[in-house]
Scaffold this motif. Structure first.
Motif, PDB file in Angstrom:
ATOM      1  N   ASN B   2       0.844  -1.181   0.000  1.00 45.49           N
ATOM      2  CA  ASN B   2       0.000   0.000   0.000  1.00 45.49           C
ATOM      3  C   ASN B   2       0.895   1.252   0.000  1.00 45.49           C
ATOM      4  O   ASN B   2       1.892   1.294   0.718  1.00 45.49           O
ATOM      5  N   GLU B  17     -11.301  14.797  -5.110  1.00 44.03           N
ATOM      6  CA  GLU B  17     -12.410  13.841  -5.125  1.00 44.03           C
ATOM      7  C   GLU B  17     -12.364  13.027  -6.426  1.00 44.03           C
ATOM      8  O   GLU B  17     -12.538  11.812  -6.417  1.00 44.03           O
ATOM      9  N   THR B  20      -9.405  10.590  -6.313  1.00 43.17           N
ATOM     10  CA  THR B  20      -9.655   9.522  -5.349  1.00 43.17           C
ATOM     11  C   THR B  20     -10.693   8.535  -5.884  1.00 43.17           C
ATOM     12  O   THR B  20     -10.542   7.305  -5.748  1.00 43.17           O
ATOM     13  N   ALA B  21     -11.725   9.065  -6.527  1.00 40.64           N
ATOM     14  CA  ALA B  21     -12.766   8.202  -7.095  1.00 40.64           C
ATOM     15  C   ALA B  21     -12.194   7.317  -8.199  1.00 40.64           C
ATOM     16  O   ALA B  21     -12.484   6.120  -8.272  1.00 40.64           O
ATOM     17  N   LYS B  24     -10.195   4.533  -6.758  1.00 43.18           N
ATOM     18  CA  LYS B  24     -11.074   3.518  -6.169  1.00 43.18           C
ATOM     19  C   LYS B  24     -11.635   2.615  -7.270  1.00 43.18           C
ATOM     20  O   LYS B  24     -11.654   1.379  -7.134  1.00 43.18           O
ATOM     21  N   GLU B  25     -12.094   3.262  -8.326  1.00 41.07           N
ATOM     22  CA  GLU B  25     -12.629   2.549  -9.497  1.00 41.07           C
ATOM     23  C   GLU B  25     -11.637   1.508 -10.012  1.00 41.07           C
ATOM     24  O   GLU B  25     -12.011   0.415 -10.411  1.00 41.07           O
ATOM     25  N   ASN B  27      -9.308   0.164  -8.252  1.00 47.55           N
ATOM     26  CA  ASN B  27      -8.804  -0.658  -7.133  1.00 47.55           C
ATOM     27  C   ASN B  27      -7.319  -0.480  -6.856  1.00 47.55           C
ATOM     28  O   ASN B  27      -6.611  -1.434  -6.555  1.00 47.55           O
ATOM     29  N   THR B  31      -3.408   5.139  -0.121  1.00 44.56           N
ATOM     30  CA  THR B  31      -4.042   5.924   0.935  1.00 44.56           C
ATOM     31  C   THR B  31      -3.739   7.384   0.615  1.00 44.56           C
ATOM     32  O   THR B  31      -2.579   7.746   0.462  1.00 44.56           O
TER      33      THR B  31
END
Lengths: 146, 146, 146, 146, 146, 146, 146, 146
Positions: B2, B17, B20-21, B24-25, B27, B31
């Protein structure tokens, strides 16, 4: 004991000449160095050496190669950094020079007008001393030899 | 594995945002940490803690104490720094964060519009990668795990 | 105690797969990371992200930006570097990765055929161990946990 | 301010003589140092000092001991590194010298022909400036004192 | 908070077992690592991996390559170094391990009999604590968690 | 992200308990470590381990060996240092701990009463933040996670 | 370019005089410094300055304080370290001086008789060059200026 | 070989004059530098340069800016630090100067009266040598050149 002082920042006023003259007047044992202070030369230096580039992005790229080379050589030799921020331009390379000096544990003086207190607050906070004029900066430098 | 990514720079758009999105999408195992992004809170934090100061200079002084404390803690934990420069404000603390990361050998990505190519040329030259959009930045970050 | 091992060098043979398989067989607690091993992807990565560049020099420039970004992130996390030099190509980025690791005090193993003894002599001299095969390299790695 | 410049790389052409002559012509305050440029002497230096070794591997080992000793002494004194890569040989010790300089924050210039753009792209990317000729390199060096 | 302790020095007595057992008894959160403690294996490891060398000098050379590789990996992970010096052997690699730890700012405990006070005086002076027994060493280690 | 906070300074008041309780109340992800806070134990620790010394100078010497060992281990693991200075005692080891943290680039908060503003002015100037109470210190720590 | 060479190790033979004379003969631009070579003075220096101590342990303690002070000052100024190991004594402070130099990236030559190959193998492995005589060492030093 | 010695600490006695005179008597090649030793000037220097501040806290703040600037410049040039602690004042900036020197690997001598053995025990433990008088300190300094 002779000390090398790197004069970072503003290149459109004659603050370096004023500061240097004051140091001479006071017989302070400093050698002054600085970035390229001829703005056009600094923008053109890359192409002047390696030739015309395909676009402005790469014209700027080759100029910054040579400017950063010069700055790194001289900053490495400096014992002290004095940086003047002015109203004009974004001066991100000045902020870069000052931060580089701070990270290398080189004592640093910032000169800035009142109007820049707020935007410079975090950088001022990391520099040793922040003053408003070249005259004040030279007093700080002179204090080393009292 | 990580990795911690510090998102420096612009706090008036939602680029954090978006980035970060996207992470996440995809994977991606990152952090994300960042400076205080609430501008008013960031300006007020010093007085909020140690009380009203005698003038604006010292109001800014106590705020920058706490902001630099926060930034130093988080930057020290970061493996990577991504910084977005925008048209607004002078963003000298962004330049400071990026330079601090570069000096500490932390890989760095700059995001900036075309209009800032010229003033950012020396700093871009020292960062690892300069791109124009959050989408490009996320592709650089994703490349680590290909 | 899990250790991160960066596998630098040759990308046209399957030495990484062999080494990783041997480590697994011996239950050695290593996490392996590596540079981009898809040659075409590595050459194309810059333009794939920031778009077509005006010429091959700048195509290579933007690719190396992203490749060096990736390498720096992963090398920084590595506890050990193993580098295989082969007959093909000049492999200057392999020499660069190995030297970077040595300068950062990361223990380093070089794998090279007999034919490369002479040209690699100064670099071998700075690495901790030089061997001729992946099998020998894995024995050196296994010795840490005896 | 006198600066020490380490001239790494190619030893089979007279580029060092050309560069040194140009620096003299321009009265630039540089002291030049370099690796052993006599190829035979460099290969033989180990056995010349500690005597005949049992095989070529160890002949190379004792030579590289002494060559790395010399290089480390002189590189440590250098303010700047200029490295010329040529078509001949693999020149991994040149790549090693350049990377060592970069890791030690010493400003670095690479000189290479067009044909080496691609294999040198990651190393060029980390050096400050890459040029194609000794004449261009001397212009970069001269720029320090403008 | 788990701490890694490197146990340098004497390999012909069972002091590591005693110390480890005492730490377990006291439930101290330490992970212990050490150099190769099998003397024959340590002398033979080079030839065991890269094959028979032409003479004893080079047999020792290849063994020390692998031993130093192992030591550097584990010492780098250590938070603390404990070194026991005994009457037997010259133990220069123990002195080397302790000094390496001191230079890297790793807290260090030396265990030595009274008879070695004089020859160890300069090294003891640089270590944090010098004691005479494993029992005393474990008390120093336990003090961290009081 | 869990952060280790070293609580240096005053050992005769319960400020550590107050601070720790406030951090728990706010669910802040900190692990707190500290120097030995039992004054008698701290003075006696050397003789308790290595036995009675010939005089007070050497009683203090062996105690400080063990105290500095402990402090160095824990300070090295700390991400942040908070130090409370009080009216009592000279607290030179507190000044030493704070300076060690600053030199190692660890963010630092000083807590001190108004009466100590003047004698602490140079040290406060180097720490990131100086406040007057534990409550203010916890607000600075909490700001990291806003 | 004048270089400072620290001559560590054996103080009971005249190897320093031999080496210095050879350097003078060859007009090599070295300044030589060394530890205290008068054994009695070195053992007595602590008590000579701070007075009689309560026992031999503390007599050695105060002597090593001053010897380490001297060594650290001179080693810090050195560009190169040459260390001669002999048959007599345990010479752990010589091993300490050499390791300190290696960790500080100072190029290092070890001189030792054949009989010490085995016990010195790990330390030799980290030094740049190991030779058997002062004459060989001076050839290595002279090679810098070829 | 000329060495720069920074004389930290007590400014209300003439210990610097005594030490300097003794060094001159012995023809020792030292250049001495020191913090501002005029107490009033040191307290007033900030306001003398940047003008009257709104309160004592900020009067002290601007003074410490300039004092720390001076100290950092001179400490950085020093090869050795000698610090005298006296009975008067809290002298936290002396403790700060000594610790800064120790962290930067600069050899350090502390001079203190018997009465300060206990409160200074941890700091003495980290300095190279602790003595009780200027005469003893000069003997330690002289020992470098024996």
């Amino acid at each position: 004991m002779n000390l090398v002082v790197y004069l970072a920042g503003e290149i459109h006023t004659d603050w370096r000449e004023t500061l240097t003259a004051l140091a001479k007047e006071k017989n302070l044992p400093f050698t002054f160095v600085n970035p390229q202070t001829n703005h056009d030369r600094s923008d053109d230096i890359g192409e002047a050496i390696v030739g015309k580039q395909p676009n402005d992005l790469y014209r700027d790229k080759v100029a910054s190669d040579v400017n950063n080379f010069r700055t790194t050589v001289l900053l490495e030799k400096a014992d002290i950094v004095v940086a003047q921020f002015g109203e004009q331009y974004r001066q991100w390379n000045t902020a870069m020079d000052v931060t580089t000096a701070i990270q290398a544990n080189k004592p640093t003086i910032i000169i800035r007008p009142d109007s820049l207190i707020h935007p410079l607050k975090e950088l001022s906070n990391k520099a040793n001393v922040t003053v408003e004029s070249v005259e004040q900066a030279i007093e700080v430098l002179a204090y080393i030899f009292e």
